[in-house]
Design an enzyme around this catalytic site. Structure first.
Site, mmCIF file in Angstrom:
data_model
loop_
_atom_site.group_PDB
_atom_site.id
_atom_site.type_symbol
_atom_site.label_atom_id
_atom_site.label_comp_id
_atom_site.label_asym_id
_atom_site.label_seq_id
_atom_site.Cartn_x
_atom_site.Cartn_y
_atom_site.Cartn_z
ATOM 1 N N LYS A 100 105.345 15.662 52.621
ATOM 2 C CA LYS A 100 105.663 16.652 51.601
ATOM 3 C C LYS A 100 107.123 17.044 51.793
ATOM 4 O O LYS A 100 107.503 17.576 52.840
ATOM 5 C CB LYS A 100 104.768 17.880 51.716
ATOM 6 C CG LYS A 100 105.093 18.928 50.659
ATOM 7 C CD LYS A 100 104.533 20.285 51.030
ATOM 8 C CE LYS A 100 105.151 21.344 50.139
ATOM 9 N NZ LYS A 100 104.900 22.710 50.626
ATOM 10 N N THR A 210 99.903 31.081 52.379
ATOM 11 C CA THR A 210 99.962 32.529 52.569
ATOM 12 C C THR A 210 98.779 33.258 51.951
ATOM 13 O O THR A 210 98.247 34.208 52.538
ATOM 14 C CB THR A 210 101.271 33.092 51.981
ATOM 15 O OG1 THR A 210 102.381 32.364 52.507
ATOM 16 C CG2 THR A 210 101.439 34.564 52.316
#
Length: 260
Positions: A100, A210
């Site tokens: 990524k 998160t």
């Protein structure tokens, strides 16, 4: 039902979960299991997966035999640093080339640097890496990165860690409709409804960290995200009704009892 395919591998789950910000590796493991994710992303510059032989290794808890480990270049601000990080990841993961790519513009917004991202993508693809690329929600840039040969386009919903959800649904839908590679919303998800909306827009998956790790109950939120991803995907496949500016009765008007 069609599955998510990344790098010629099929996935039942369309949720990709980050491994940072949890209180410890065991909470990370429990959250991943609750989410049903089959692919997890790891910040190579921040998480130990073998770089430090004297520290706890995430891979001792999250087995590469069970999960696809997606190394990311979080914390990189130049294409040069990002490329070097990807090469380190391939070395640590026995030659695995799926990565990524993140090349950030600054530490405040954490928005991607488009110029450096394109530069790094071109070089990494030529080197044989399978690049899942974090980027803005600009449809033109999305097509450019697809044409370079990126494995997946990963537009942000909003700023990393902001929890603001998907700010520009129009752009996300435009990217989805014109893409020939998987589109995975990356960044900005704050709660389950945000993930559901991403899937309703037709995205192939959602990456988050998160929203789960900093929830009051990460394990419960991971479960909620799992359910939201499925609900959103099902709703997209089912096809929503047309939005109208006026009411429309849901029962037939013929045969009503009248005063006549």
């Amino acid at each position: 039902m069609k599955k998510l395919v990344i790098n010629n591998k099929e996935y039942e789950s369309r949720l990709i979960l980050g491994t940072g910000k949890y209180k410890d590796f065991y909470e990370t493991k429990n959250a991943i299991e609750a989410s049903g994710a089959e692919m997890v992303t790891v910040a190579i510059r921040r998480m130990n997966i073998g770089q430090d032989k004297n520290s706890e290794n995430l891979l001792d808890i999250i087995s590469p035999e069970k999960y696809t480990i997606l190394p990311n270049t979080a914390g990189c601000y130049t294409s040069k640093d990002a490329i070097r990080t990807c090469e380190l990841a391939a070395e640590l993961l026995s030659g695995e080339m799926l990565v990524k790519l993140e090349v950030l513009s600054d530490s405040k917004t954490l928005y991607p640097n488009v110029v450096e991202t394109i530069k790094a993508s071109e070089i990494l693809v030529k080197k044989g890496f399978k690049v899942m690329v974090y980027r803005t929600d600009d449809p033109i840039v999305a097509k450019e990165l697809e044409n370079i040969g990126c494995e997946s386009i990963m537009p942000l919903g909003s700023a990393i860690g902001s929890g603001l959800g998907i700010i520009n649904e129009f752009n996300i839908r435009e990217i989805v409709e014109n893409s020939n590679v998987p589109v995975v919303v990356d960044a900005g998800v704050g709660t389950a409804s945000d993930a559901c909306i991403a899937m309703e827009l037709g995205c192939d998956g959602v990456l988050m960290n998160t929203a789960v790790a900093h929830a009051k109950d990460p394990i419960l939120m991971a479960t909620a995200m799992k359910n939201a991803i499925k609900a959103g995907r099902d709703a997209y496949l089912a096809g929503r009704i047309e939005k109208k500016q006026y009411g429309c009765a849901s029962s037939p008007s013929e045969g009503l009892i009248t005063d006549d």
